[in-house]
Design a protein around this motif. Structure first.
Motif, mmCIF file in Angstrom:
data_model
loop_
_atom_site.group_PDB
_atom_site.id
_atom_site.type_symbol
_atom_site.label_atom_id
_atom_site.label_comp_id
_atom_site.label_asym_id
_atom_site.label_seq_id
_atom_site.Cartn_x
_atom_site.Cartn_y
_atom_site.Cartn_z
ATOM 1 N N LYS A 13 0.944 -1.296 -0.262
ATOM 2 C CA LYS A 13 0.405 -0.199 -0.260
ATOM 3 C C LYS A 13 0.651 1.335 0.291
ATOM 4 O O LYS A 13 2.350 1.142 0.736
ATOM 5 N N GLU A 14 -0.088 2.777 -0.387
ATOM 6 C CA GLU A 14 0.848 3.548 -0.197
ATOM 7 C C GLU A 14 1.670 4.049 0.926
ATOM 8 O O GLU A 14 2.704 4.102 0.779
ATOM 9 N N ASP A 15 1.305 3.700 1.681
ATOM 10 C CA ASP A 15 1.535 4.053 3.263
ATOM 11 C C ASP A 15 2.759 3.202 3.596
ATOM 12 O O ASP A 15 3.362 3.572 4.232
ATOM 13 N N ASN A 18 5.389 4.578 1.507
ATOM 14 C CA ASN A 18 6.143 5.771 2.025
ATOM 15 C C ASN A 18 6.689 5.252 3.057
ATOM 16 O O ASN A 18 7.816 6.487 3.794
ATOM 17 N N LYS A 53 3.740 -0.080 -9.532
ATOM 18 C CA LYS A 53 4.289 0.025 -8.641
ATOM 19 C C LYS A 53 5.754 0.156 -8.688
ATOM 20 O O LYS A 53 6.366 0.944 -7.860
ATOM 21 N N GLN A 56 6.052 3.742 -8.406
ATOM 22 C CA GLN A 56 5.663 4.144 -6.547
ATOM 23 C C GLN A 56 6.337 4.495 -5.554
ATOM 24 O O GLN A 56 7.075 5.470 -5.437
ATOM 25 N N ALA A 60 8.945 7.135 -4.171
ATOM 26 C CA ALA A 60 8.871 7.675 -2.433
ATOM 27 C C ALA A 60 10.338 7.531 -2.376
ATOM 28 O O ALA A 60 11.014 7.812 -1.518
#
Length: 109
Positions: A13-15, A18, A53, A56, A60
């Protein structure tokens, strides 16, 4: 890289991304790269998800590097301030120079 590893990367997941440190982000990016380089027959849908992905993860990682660069610049500034304060203390603690000249400005000999 095996399919199970790729599946776990695609589920990130994005969180979670990050919150990762730079080394972990780079490891996942390398794993995706290995997937593309090591498979001659790739499923197009999986490849598209892996590519997404990777973007992403790269984003990050770039943000992490920007943050680390700013932190380093702040530390460099703090260190410079510290050195300047030490130099200022050294100058103010030096004893005044004594003159060997007489009152009339001539040397006593």
């Amino acid at each position: 890289m095996d399919e199970k590893t790729l599946e776990s990367i695609l589920k990130l997941k994005e969180d979670q991304i990050n919150a990762m440190d730079f080394k972990k982000l780079l490891g996942y990016i390398r794993s995706i790269d290995e997937y593309f380089r090591g498979n001659s027959q790739i499923d197009v849908e999986i490849a598209l998800k892996a590519y997404q992905k990777a973007i992403q993860l790269l984003t990050a990682a770039r943000l992490r590097l920007i943050t680390l660069k700013k932190e380093k610049e702040e530390l460099d500034q703090q260190y410079s301030t510290f050195l300047n304060s030490i130099e200022a203390e050294d100058v103010s603690e030096e004893p005044p120079e004594t003159s060997t000249e007489g009152e009339d400005g001539k040397l006593p000999f």
